[in-house]
Design a protein around this motif. Structure first.
Motif: not given
Lengths: 253, 253
Positions: B1-10, B15-28
């Motif tokens: 999915m498009s959220g799992a893209r590269g990030w800024g210089a910093m 990672a896709s498993e982090e995205l899965e973790f995030l999507k289970k969090s209360l905000i997402f």
């Protein structure tokens, strides 16, 4: 407008000036009239005598309470049956938002500390939030503000001595009472001690300590001999002007 | 999915498993993929070394921080230049929500207590909240939960003695460490004292007091001789299981 109608058997009719007051409050702000009506539908506006217990710790909330006049005190009953006052909420202050929204049990009990007029919003509030973006934003602003008040309480409890907390409190009363050098305590010492997070014995000791900077007490009257010396004791936190903040959700980028 | 893209210089790539973790969090939770992408757009995922100061009290928030690994400690710097730790927030815990939403200044400073991985959401979050009902509801649930944690802190600070707070804390560690009778303190005594809202001297006194019920300490190891006696000291509040609650906004009637 249709929100200004009669109320259930328990309640009073909401006066138009009260409706105007409500519409300026953070919950009602910028809502269209239909939503205001729907929010007030089935709600109760009620005066309660002092000491009325509105809810008990461990119960599931029925209402979201708005304190329009008077004050609520929050307390807990310990295993020995004694009650301890945790906090006193003076009008105008909204309480029970977090619980009203999540249906989590009350962590504390609540009763009327002095003659109070309360608006009690029913569960219909939650259905409205489900579909109304503006109401959701109003609740976010309100909860953010309440959260901030709690953080400042924790900060004060963890960082300040009893004498420092007492001197900050006296200075806030002095400002509320328009700079008078002789101020009136708004309630008895047991309640003031509870509000400041100390025992009545600690409060007496802290008062005695402030005698060194010219504070003297007679009944409910406190004389401040030297306001600058008292300010030095308080070490005020400029970041916190509790109750004076007017936080709102900022939805810009 | 498009959220799992590269990030800024910093930043690091999420990672896709982090995205899965995030999507289970209360905000997402329950957000559609387009909103998740928009939320993550311009955000930073970053590891920081211990001691990195992320924000200072009095500053206006740039980011809303989510602690994914490690811990943040919140502290204030007094007029004498000493810093006092107010709170330690261990992952997974979301912080700075109320400030991130209202743009109110930070009441406390924050730094990395131990190696931390943080997701830093930018101001775009607020624009999304302005139009997205589900995201507004997620934030309401999150703020309600954080508010409740603060209320339970105030309740503990106002109601419990230092020995009672310490025994409750030891029991929570013992439960986390799967019922071991010899447990490891997760950080040094200065931090534990700050977390429990007492001075290091009071912590030592409270530890000595708990010696009477069979608690002994050697460095960072604590032996619990009699768990039932320790439980009796704690007077736990059954209404609060801090961190174990999973509050959500209830939008039904």
């Amino acid at each position: 407008m249709s929100g200004a109608r009669g109320w259930g058997a328990m309640g009073q009719t909401i006066a138009s000036e009260e409706l105007e007051f409500l519409k300026k409050s953070l919950i009602f702000e910028d809502l269209d009239d239909a939503t205001v009506s729907a929010l007030l539908e089935g709600s109760l506006l009620q005066r309660f005598p002092v000491g009325t217990v509105l809810f008990n710790q461990g119960e599931i909330p029925d209402f979201l309470y708005l304190v329009l006049e008077g004050a609520l005190e929050l307390f807990t009953v310990g295993p020995d049956g004694d009650d301890t006052i945790i906090e006193i909420l003076e009008a105008p202050y909204t309480y029970t938002v977090a619980r009203g929204l999540t249906m989590a049990t009350y962590l504390v009990s609540g009763r009327v500390a002095w003659v109070g007029k309360l608006l009690m919003l029913r569960g219909g509030l939650r259905s409205l939030i489900a579909e109304n973006l503006q109401l959701s934003h109003n609740m976010l602003g309100l909860l953010s503000r309440q959260f901030r008040v709690m953080v400042s309480q924790v900060k004060n409890l963890k960082l300040k001595t009893t004498a420092e907390r007492l001197s900050c409190y006296l200075i806030s009363l002095q400002e509320q009472q328009l700079g008078a050098m002789e101020i009136t305590l708004p309630y008895d010492k047991r309640r003031i001690a509870a509000r400041l997070g100390m025992t009545p014995v600690s409060l007496s000791r802290a008062l005695a300590k402030l005698g060194d900077v010219g504070v003297s007490v007679k009944g409910s009257r406190v004389r401040i001999g030297d306001i600058d010396a008292l300010r030095d004791c308080c070490k005020p936190d400029d970041l916190i002007r509790e109750g004076q903040e007017d936080l709102r959700l900022v939805t810009g980028p």
